[in-house]
Structure formats: structure tokens, C-alpha cells
Scaffold this motif. Sequence first.
Motif, short mmCIF file in Angstrom:
data_model
loop_
_atom_site.label_atom_id
_atom_site.label_comp_id
_atom_site.label_asym_id
_atom_site.label_seq_id
_atom_site.Cartn_x
_atom_site.Cartn_y
_atom_site.Cartn_z
N ALA A 30 -5.17 -2.05 -2.92
CA ALA A 30 -5.36 -0.62 -2.24
C ALA A 30 -6.73 -0.27 -1.99
CB ALA A 30 -4.71 0.26 -3.12
N ARG A 31 -7.88 -0.50 -3.31
CA ARG A 31 -9.08 -0.20 -3.40
C ARG A 31 -9.98 -0.72 -2.27
NH1 ARG A 31 -12.64 3.27 -3.05
NH2 ARG A 31 -14.88 2.50 -4.02
N TYR A 32 -9.38 -2.23 -1.95
CA TYR A 32 -10.18 -2.98 -0.96
C TYR A 32 -10.00 -2.18 0.28
CZ TYR A 32 -11.11 -6.51 -4.34
OH TYR A 32 -11.26 -7.68 -5.16
N LEU A 33 -8.61 -2.07 0.66
CA LEU A 33 -8.15 -1.27 1.83
C LEU A 33 -8.93 -0.11 2.18
CD1 LEU A 33 -6.53 -1.37 4.51
CD2 LEU A 33 -4.71 -0.22 3.04
N GLU A 34 -9.08 0.84 1.02
CA GLU A 34 -10.06 2.05 0.83
C GLU A 34 -11.29 1.81 1.23
OE1 GLU A 34 -10.87 5.91 -1.96
OE2 GLU A 34 -9.73 4.07 -2.71
N GLN A 35 -11.88 0.98 0.74
CA GLN A 35 -13.64 0.90 1.23
C GLN A 35 -13.72 0.05 2.79
OE1 GLN A 35 -14.10 -2.32 -2.10
NE2 GLN A 35 -15.23 -1.02 -3.24
N LEU A 36 -12.70 -0.57 3.05
CA LEU A 36 -12.86 -0.92 4.55
C LEU A 36 -12.72 0.14 5.51
CD1 LEU A 36 -10.82 -4.49 4.36
CD2 LEU A 36 -13.39 -3.93 4.63
N HIS A 37 -11.85 1.03 5.16
CA HIS A 37 -11.36 2.30 5.79
C HIS A 37 -12.46 3.48 5.76
CE1 HIS A 37 -9.11 5.74 7.65
NE2 HIS A 37 -9.69 6.41 6.68
N GLU A 38 -13.24 3.47 4.58
CA GLU A 38 -14.34 4.28 4.47
C GLU A 38 -15.54 3.83 5.43
OE1 GLU A 38 -15.41 4.23 0.34
OE2 GLU A 38 -13.86 5.59 -0.25
N SER B 103 -13.77 -12.24 -7.33
CA SER B 103 -12.89 -12.96 -6.55
C SER B 103 -12.97 -13.34 -5.19
CB SER B 103 -11.26 -12.15 -6.80
OG SER B 103 -11.50 -11.05 -5.89
N LEU B 104 -12.28 -14.27 -4.77
CA LEU B 104 -12.55 -14.63 -3.42
C LEU B 104 -12.13 -13.61 -2.51
CD1 LEU B 104 -12.70 -16.95 -0.99
CD2 LEU B 104 -10.37 -17.71 -1.44
N GLN B 105 -11.10 -12.82 -3.04
CA GLN B 105 -10.67 -11.65 -2.10
C GLN B 105 -11.69 -10.72 -2.01
OE1 GLN B 105 -7.27 -9.43 -3.92
NE2 GLN B 105 -6.55 -8.97 -1.51
N ALA B 106 -12.31 -10.33 -3.07
CA ALA B 106 -13.54 -9.55 -3.10
C ALA B 106 -14.81 -10.05 -2.11
CB ALA B 106 -13.88 -9.17 -4.41
N ARG B 107 -14.74 -11.25 -2.17
CA ARG B 107 -15.92 -11.69 -1.28
C ARG B 107 -15.49 -11.81 -0.06
NH1 ARG B 107 -15.99 -17.39 -3.69
NH2 ARG B 107 -14.85 -16.78 -5.23
N LEU B 108 -14.27 -12.17 0.51
CA LEU B 108 -13.77 -11.85 1.84
C LEU B 108 -13.84 -10.34 2.12
CD1 LEU B 108 -10.84 -14.15 1.78
CD2 LEU B 108 -12.99 -14.43 2.92
N VAL B 109 -13.74 -9.47 1.57
CA VAL B 109 -14.03 -7.93 1.83
C VAL B 109 -15.41 -7.65 2.31
CG1 VAL B 109 -13.65 -5.60 0.86
CG2 VAL B 109 -11.87 -7.29 0.51
N ALA B 110 -16.27 -8.09 1.46
CA ALA B 110 -17.51 -8.15 1.40
C ALA B 110 -18.25 -8.48 2.88
CB ALA B 110 -18.57 -8.91 0.18
N VAL B 111 -17.51 -9.99 3.28
CA VAL B 111 -17.97 -10.40 4.54
C VAL B 111 -17.35 -9.39 5.64
CG1 VAL B 111 -17.31 -12.21 6.09
CG2 VAL B 111 -18.06 -12.72 3.79
N THR B 112 -16.22 -8.83 5.41
CA THR B 112 -15.80 -7.92 6.43
C THR B 112 -16.66 -6.74 6.75
OG1 THR B 112 -13.34 -8.88 6.05
CG2 THR B 112 -13.55 -6.60 7.17
N LEU B 113 -16.98 -6.26 5.48
CA LEU B 113 -17.89 -5.09 5.48
C LEU B 113 -19.06 -5.27 6.13
CD1 LEU B 113 -17.20 -3.71 1.88
CD2 LEU B 113 -16.75 -2.64 3.84
N ALA B 114 -19.74 -6.40 5.99
CA ALA B 114 -21.16 -6.92 6.66
C ALA B 114 -20.70 -7.15 8.22
CB ALA B 114 -21.48 -8.31 6.12
N ASP B 115 -19.62 -7.67 8.67
CA ASP B 115 -19.29 -7.68 10.04
C ASP B 115 -19.16 -6.29 10.67
OD1 ASP B 115 -18.91 -10.39 9.77
OD2 ASP B 115 -16.91 -10.40 9.62
N GLN B 116 -18.64 -5.23 9.88
CA GLN B 116 -18.60 -4.12 10.24
C GLN B 116 -19.85 -3.26 10.67
OE1 GLN B 116 -16.06 -1.94 7.29
NE2 GLN B 116 -14.45 -1.64 9.12
#
Length: 248
Positions: free
Chosen positions: A119-127, A221-234
Motif C-alpha cells: 500500500a505504501r509503494y502504491l501511495e508513493q507512485l500515486h504521489e 527488497s526487489l519490490q522496492a527497487r522496482l518501485v524506484a525504477v518506476t519512479l525514475a521512469d515517471q
Amino acid sequence: MLRHLDRDRVAVIAALLAPLALAAVLVPVRSHVSNTEVALVLVVAVVAVSALGNRLAGALAALSAALWYDFFFTMPYQTFSITKSADVRTAVLLLLVGLAVSQLAARARRLEVVAITDARYLEQLHEAAAIAQRRDSAGLVDHVARQLVDLLQLRGCRFEHGKLTGHPPRLEQDGSVVTGSRTLDVGQHGMPEEEIELRAFGNGRYYGRFMMSPTPGTKPSLQARLVAVTLADQVGSALDTAQTPTRE
């Protein structure tokens, strides 16, 4: 992290004391209740401890419950010996059921943590997406840099526009960390001590990179690193949009 350590410490103490306290409360009425009923009551203590703590606490609670059941409720009393085969079976079942319950409770706790983290990862992407929609690319870069610090437990993070110098370790699109031709095992050895780059692309064009300073010993975690990549893509998409002329 500290909060969870405190919680686990309390759970271990409870694992050692709760079954003993509950057994002591039941001793005055042991002539009026069956040993099976006593065992079921002690399982409640194991469930409570397992829900509070981790597998270790649950296992200790199960072992403690079995020992105090033997000590207080099997003949001869106040000894750790059992003479009746039925009591032996009950004690063994109490231990096995307690261990099983502790495993289930620990798994439920882990799944709860994963759900909260997701849920926290999703919130960060939404922000980040909300800032990108306002076409505030500079604000988005600063915001994502702060998010990356929190997400990957970094000591610091800065953004370099439009240049590539040196050959630092790199966080790739698949979440792996590569240095030279070697892929680092982050889960096993943690993040490297030197800065790591995370490149931002928009529409296939390179716009810059986040230079991240890891905290030694951290293992995001790998999940956290993938979220980081998605944020950079944004960020890359926002920078590309900012440089694309608007057609009337």
C-alpha cells in the motif's frame, strides 16, 4: 524496525511467562476440568503470543505450554514426568498444535506487513503521478529524490541532468544492481558502498540520472527497487513532456 524489535522482545518474554501464569491460574480447578480442556486453554496463550511476535516466540510459547501442562496437570504433579499414555499424547499434541499455530500466526503477520508495504509503494507512485500531471518536472525530480531516500534507505540522493560520467554501479530496469559486467546479490550482501546511478528515460531519450548514496549494509527488497525504477521512469516521462512543444 525498532518498534518490531521491541514487539518481538515482549513476545519472547510473554512466551516464557504467559503459559506458566495461565497454568498456575488453572491449578486450583484442575480436579474439575479435564486435561484436554486445560490443553485447549493453553493453546489460547500460544495463539496470543504467536499473534504478537514471531516464529521464535510462538515456538517458545508452544514448548512452555507443553512443559507446564506436564508439570501441573499430569501425574505425578510438580514433576516433568508422565505416567499415563493418554497424558503423553495430550502433551505431544499440545506441543504440535502450538507449533503449527505459531507458524500460521507468523505467516499471517508477514502477509500483513507485505500488504502494508504494498500500500505504501502504491501511495508513493500515486504521489509522483499527481505531481507529474501538474507538469511540475522540477518539483517531481526533487520529490522522487526524497522518495528514493526513504524507499531504498539511502544516505542521500541527487539528480544529474543530461550527462553520463564515470562508470558507477547502476540500478537496472529489472531491479538488479550491476557494477561493470557483474550483477550484485543485494539480498545476500546488501547495497554497495559507492554511489549508484538510476537513469531516467523519456520516450527512449536519456534525460539524467539519480545518483544515490546507499546506507552500508542495507538490503532493499526487489519490490522496492522496482518501485524506484518506476519512479525514475515517471521523472523521465515528465522531463520529456516538458521539452515537447505544445501544438495549438
